[in-house]
Design a protein around this motif. Structure first.
Motif, PDB file in Angstrom:
ATOM      1  N   PRO A 342       0.772  -1.248   0.000  1.00 53.65           N
ATOM      2  CA  PRO A 342       0.000   0.000   0.000  1.00 53.65           C
ATOM      3  C   PRO A 342       0.798   1.289   0.000  1.00 53.65           C
ATOM      4  O   PRO A 342       0.463   2.234  -0.707  1.00 53.65           O
ATOM      5  CB  PRO A 342      -0.834  -0.118   1.281  1.00 53.65           C
ATOM      6  N   ARG A 343       1.857   1.382   0.797  1.00 48.06           N
ATOM      7  CA  ARG A 343       2.504   2.678   0.992  1.00 48.06           C
ATOM      8  C   ARG A 343       3.130   3.284  -0.270  1.00 48.06           C
ATOM      9  O   ARG A 343       2.985   4.494  -0.493  1.00 48.06           O
ATOM     10  CB  ARG A 343       3.546   2.576   2.113  1.00 48.06           C
ATOM     11  N   PRO A 344       3.816   2.503  -1.118  1.00 45.54           N
ATOM     12  CA  PRO A 344       4.371   3.107  -2.337  1.00 45.54           C
ATOM     13  C   PRO A 344       3.315   3.668  -3.281  1.00 45.54           C
ATOM     14  O   PRO A 344       3.644   4.471  -4.164  1.00 45.54           O
ATOM     15  CB  PRO A 344       5.108   1.925  -2.996  1.00 45.54           C
ATOM     16  N   LEU A 345       2.067   3.274  -3.105  1.00 42.74           N
ATOM     17  CA  LEU A 345       0.975   3.788  -3.931  1.00 42.74           C
ATOM     18  C   LEU A 345       0.245   4.938  -3.245  1.00 42.74           C
ATOM     19  O   LEU A 345      -0.059   5.962  -3.869  1.00 42.74           O
ATOM     20  CB  LEU A 345      -0.016   2.664  -4.245  1.00 42.74           C
ATOM     21  N   MET A 346      -0.032   4.775  -1.957  1.00 42.01           N
ATOM     22  CA  MET A 346      -0.863   5.748  -1.245  1.00 42.01           C
ATOM     23  C   MET A 346      -0.141   7.070  -0.996  1.00 42.01           C
ATOM     24  O   MET A 346      -0.763   8.138  -1.054  1.00 42.01           O
ATOM     25  CB  MET A 346      -1.351   5.154   0.076  1.00 42.01           C
ATOM     26  N   LEU A 347       1.139   7.016  -0.690  1.00 41.38           N
ATOM     27  CA  LEU A 347       1.851   8.264  -0.372  1.00 41.38           C
ATOM     28  C   LEU A 347       1.883   9.227  -1.567  1.00 41.38           C
ATOM     29  O   LEU A 347       1.505  10.391  -1.425  1.00 41.38           O
ATOM     30  CB  LEU A 347       3.267   7.942   0.124  1.00 41.38           C
ATOM     31  N   PRO A 348       2.292   8.789  -2.766  1.00 43.80           N
ATOM     32  CA  PRO A 348       2.210   9.719  -3.912  1.00 43.80           C
ATOM     33  C   PRO A 348       0.778  10.030  -4.304  1.00 43.80           C
ATOM     34  O   PRO A 348       0.491  11.125  -4.794  1.00 43.80           O
ATOM     35  CB  PRO A 348       2.944   8.970  -5.032  1.00 43.80           C
ATOM     36  N   GLY A 349      -0.132   9.069  -4.093  1.00 38.50           N
ATOM     37  CA  GLY A 349      -1.537   9.308  -4.417  1.00 38.50           C
ATOM     38  C   GLY A 349      -2.121  10.438  -3.592  1.00 38.50           C
ATOM     39  O   GLY A 349      -2.770  11.353  -4.130  1.00 38.50           O
ATOM     40  N   LEU A 350      -1.891  10.403  -2.286  1.00 42.04           N
ATOM     41  CA  LEU A 350      -2.421  11.449  -1.409  1.00 42.04           C
ATOM     42  C   LEU A 350      -1.711  12.782  -1.642  1.00 42.04           C
ATOM     43  O   LEU A 350      -2.310  13.849  -1.491  1.00 42.04           O
ATOM     44  CB  LEU A 350      -2.292  11.017   0.051  1.00 42.04           C
ATOM     45  N   ALA A 351      -0.431  12.726  -2.001  1.00 43.43           N
ATOM     46  CA  ALA A 351       0.278  13.965  -2.354  1.00 43.43           C
ATOM     47  C   ALA A 351      -0.362  14.595  -3.590  1.00 43.43           C
ATOM     48  O   ALA A 351      -0.522  15.826  -3.669  1.00 43.43           O
ATOM     49  CB  ALA A 351       1.753  13.671  -2.606  1.00 43.43           C
ATOM     50  N   GLY A 352      -0.755  13.756  -4.559  1.00 41.56           N
ATOM     51  CA  GLY A 352      -1.438  14.261  -5.742  1.00 41.56           C
ATOM     52  C   GLY A 352      -2.789  14.860  -5.423  1.00 41.56           C
ATOM     53  O   GLY A 352      -3.180  15.895  -5.989  1.00 41.56           O
ATOM     54  N   VAL A 353      -3.537  14.226  -4.515  1.00 45.35           N
ATOM     55  CA  VAL A 353      -4.836  14.757  -4.110  1.00 45.35           C
ATOM     56  C   VAL A 353      -4.664  16.131  -3.464  1.00 45.35           C
ATOM     57  O   VAL A 353      -5.413  17.077  -3.751  1.00 45.35           O
ATOM     58  CB  VAL A 353      -5.538  13.794  -3.133  1.00 45.35           C
ATOM     59  N   THR A 354      -3.660  16.251  -2.589  1.00 49.50           N
ATOM     60  CA  THR A 354      -3.392  17.536  -1.930  1.00 49.50           C
ATOM     61  C   THR A 354      -3.061  18.614  -2.955  1.00 49.50           C
ATOM     62  O   THR A 354      -3.561  19.746  -2.886  1.00 49.50           O
ATOM     63  CB  THR A 354      -2.228  17.386  -0.929  1.00 49.50           C
TER      64      THR A 354
END
Length: 481
Positions: A342-354
Motif C-alpha cells: 500500500p505505501r508506495p501507492l498511497m503516499l504519492p496518491g495522497l500527495a497528488g490529491v493535496t
C-alpha cells in the motif's frame, strides 16, 4: 518444490463462475452508485419544472444520503442473514422500483420518495460487492480484483453528472431515471439466473434496539451535516445542530450497544473490526479522502454553471476525464498493490490529491477550462492510487467472519464523511461568498471566492492523510506485515 508450483498457480485463479458473479455485482453496483450524483446537474431543471426552491430541491440529494447512512450499518447483518443471492435480489428489486417511480413521479414529494427507495437498494449493493470479493477471491490476487471497485466508487459518481447533463439537455430530467431503469431491470434478471450464495448464512435474530439507534445515530449525523451548509437559510425549519447533536449522542449509545452485543456475536454492526490497526488507519484516511472527493464533486458543478456560465453538458464534460482516468486506473493500481503493497501507492496518491485541491483553490471567474480539467484529473488519479490500497489493506487484515461488518463500516464512513465534506465545503463557501457580496463583489466573484476558501481548507485537511498513510502495513494472507 516443482510439484507445488502448479498447485500454487492454480490456487490463485478465480473460478469462472465466481468471476461472472463479481462482474455482475460490479455492473449492478456501478448502476446504483451512478444515481448518487445525477441530481446535482438535473436540479436546476427540476426546480423550474416542479416549481420548487433550491433549498427544497436539495432534499433530492439529502434524502438519498440520509437513507444510505441508515441502511448501510445494517448490511453486515442483512448479508449474513439473507445470503448473497437474496441480498442481491432485494437490493436490485428495490432500486429498480425506485427508479421507475422517479421517472413517473407527478410531484416533488413522490420524487423524493423515489430517491429514498433507490437509496435503500444502493445501500446494500456496495457492501455486498466488497464482502463477496473478500469471501471468494484468494489473497494473492485480491488487490487486482479489489482494484476494479474503483470503477464503481469513482467512475460511477464521476460520470453521473456527465450522463445527467447530456440526458437533461436532450430529453429532460425524467429521462435520467428512464435511461437507468432498463439497465437495472436487466441486471436484476441476470442476478436471478447467476447469483448464488458464496458463504454460510447466519440465523441469529436482529437486535430490535440497535436498528432504531442506528437510524437516529447515522441519520441524525448525516442530516445535520448535510444541512449545516445552509444553516443561515430562513426556510430551514429545524436548526441543523439539533439532528447533529441527537445523532452524536445516539452514536455513542449505538457503539455501547454493539460492544455489549459482541459478547454474544449478535451485534448489528460488529465493531471488533477496529481491533485491526490497519483497519483503523484505513478508515481514517477513507474519511479524509471522501471529504475531498465529495466536496469537490459538489462545488465544481456549482461554480462551473453559476459563476462561469457553463451549460449542464459542458460542466459534466469538464469533470469526465478525471472520472474516466480514475476508473481505468483501478485495475492497474490493484495489480501494483499485489506487487508492492500500500505505501508506495498511497503516499504519492495522497500527495497528488493535496496538490489537486490546492490547484482548485486558485479558481476564479476567468480560470480556463483546461486548468479545471487538469486539477480534476490529478485529483481523481491521486484518489485511484489511494482507494484500492485502502480497501485491500483494511479488509485483508480482518477475520473472514468480519468481512461483511468491515465493508458495512467502510461504506458507512464514506456516507458520513461525504456529508461532512459537503457541509464543510458549502458552509465555508457560503460564509465567504456572503462576506464578499456585502463588500460589493459580483455574485460570480463571490461564488468563486467562497470556493477558493473551501478548497484551501480542503487541501490542508487532505495533507494530514499523508502521515496516516505512512503507517499502513502490507497485508499478506490475512495478516498485516
Amino acid at each position: 518444490m516443482t510439484t507445488e508450483a502448479p498447485e500454487a498457480e492454480a490456487a490463485i485463479k478465480l473460478a469462472p463462475g465466481h468471476f461472472r458473479v463479481i462482474a455482475l455485482l460490479m455492473v449492478s453496483a456501478f448502476t446504483v452508485i451512478l444515481n448518487e450524483t445525477t441530481m446535482t446537474i438535473a436540479l436546476p431543471t427540476i426546480m423550474t419544472d416542479l416549481g420548487i426552491t433550491e433549498t427544497t430541491g436539495q432534499w433530492l440529494t439529502t434524502a438519498f444520503m440520509l437513507t444510505m447512512a441508515v441502511v448501510i450499518p445494517t448490511t453486515g447483518y442483512l448479508i449474513n442473514r439473507l445470503g448473497t443471492r437474496n441480498a442481491y435480489i432485494l437490493a436490485m428489486a428495490v432500486f429498480t422500483a425506485g427508479t421507475v417511480l422517479g421517472a413517473l413521479a407527478p410531484t416533488f414529494g413522490v420524487l423524493v420518495g423515489a430517491r429514498v427507495v433507490q437509496a435503500m437498494g444502493t445501500g446494500i449493493m456496495m457492501p455486498l460487492l466488497m464482502t463477496t470479493i473478500m469471501t471468494i477471491v484468494p489473497p494473492q490476487i485480491r488487490g487486482k480484483i479489489m482494484g476494479n471497485i474503483t470503477l464503481v466508487i469513482a467512475l460511477a459518481p464521476a460520470t453521473g453528472p456527465t450522463m445527467s447533463g447530456i440526458v437533461v439537455d436532450l430529453a429532460g430530467w425524467r429521462a435520467v431515471f428512464a435511461v437507468v431503469a432498463p439497465v437495472a431491470l436487466l441486471v436484476l434478471v441476470a442476478g436471478l439466473v447467476w447469483i448464488r450464495d458464496v458463504a454460510e448464512k447466519e440465523l441469529q435474530p436482529i437486535d430490535p434496539l440497535s436498528v432504531p439507534l442506528s437510524l437516529l445515530a447515522f441519520g441524525g449525523v448525516v442530516w445535520g451535516l448535510s444541512q449545516l451548509g445552509e444553516s443561515g437559510d430562513e426556510a430551514s425549519l429545524v436548526s441543523p445542530y439539533v439532528p447533529l447533536s441527537v445523532g452524536v449522542v445516539m452514536l455513542g449509545v449505538f457503539v455501547w450497544r454493539q460492544i455489549a452485543r459482541q459478547r454474544t456475536d449478535s451485534a448489528l454492526l460488529d465493531l471488533r473490526t477496529f481491533r485491526s490497526r490497519n483497519f483503523r488507519i484505513a478508515v481514517g484516511i477513507m474519511a479524509i479522502a471522501m471529504i475531498a472527493m465529495f466536496g469537490a464533486m459538489i462545488l465544481l458543478p456549482l461554480v462551473l454553471q453559476d459563476a462561469m456560465g457553463y451549460s449542464p453538458t459542458l460542466a459534466g464534460l469538464v469533470v469526465l476525464p478525471g472520472g474516466l482516468a480514475m476508473g481505468l486506473l483501478g485495475p492497474v493500481v490493484g495489480r501494483l498493490y499485489d506487487k508492492v503493497g500500500p505505501r508506495p501507492l498511497m503516499l504519492p496518491g495522497l500527495a497528488g490529491v493535496t496538490l489537486a485541491v490546492a490547484l482548485l483553490a486558485t479558481i476564479n471567474v476567468g480560470t480556463p477550462p483546461w486548468l479545471v480539467v487538469t486539477a480534476q484529473l490529478v485529483l481523481m488519479v491521486g484518489l485511484s492510487f489511494t482507494f484500492t490500497p485502502l480497501f485491500s489493506s483494511a479488509m485483508g487484515d480482518l477475520e473472514p467472519h468480519l468481512y461483511s461488518h468491515g465493508s458495512a463500516t467502510i461504506n458507512t464512513v464514506q456516507q458520513v464523511a461525504g456529508a461532512a465534506g459537503t457541509a464543510l465545503f458549502v458552509a465555508l463557501m457560503t460564509i465567504r461568498s456572503t462576506t464578499m457580496t456585502d463588500a460589493g463583489a459580483s455574485d460570480a466573484e463571490a461564488l468563486t471566492g467562497g470556493a477558493r476558501l473551501s478548497f484551501t481548507v480542503g487541501a490542508i485537511i487532505v495533507a494530514t492523510a499523508i502521515l496516516l498513510a505512512s503507517r499502513i502495513k502490507r497485508v499478506e494472507g490475512g495478516a498485516a506485515h
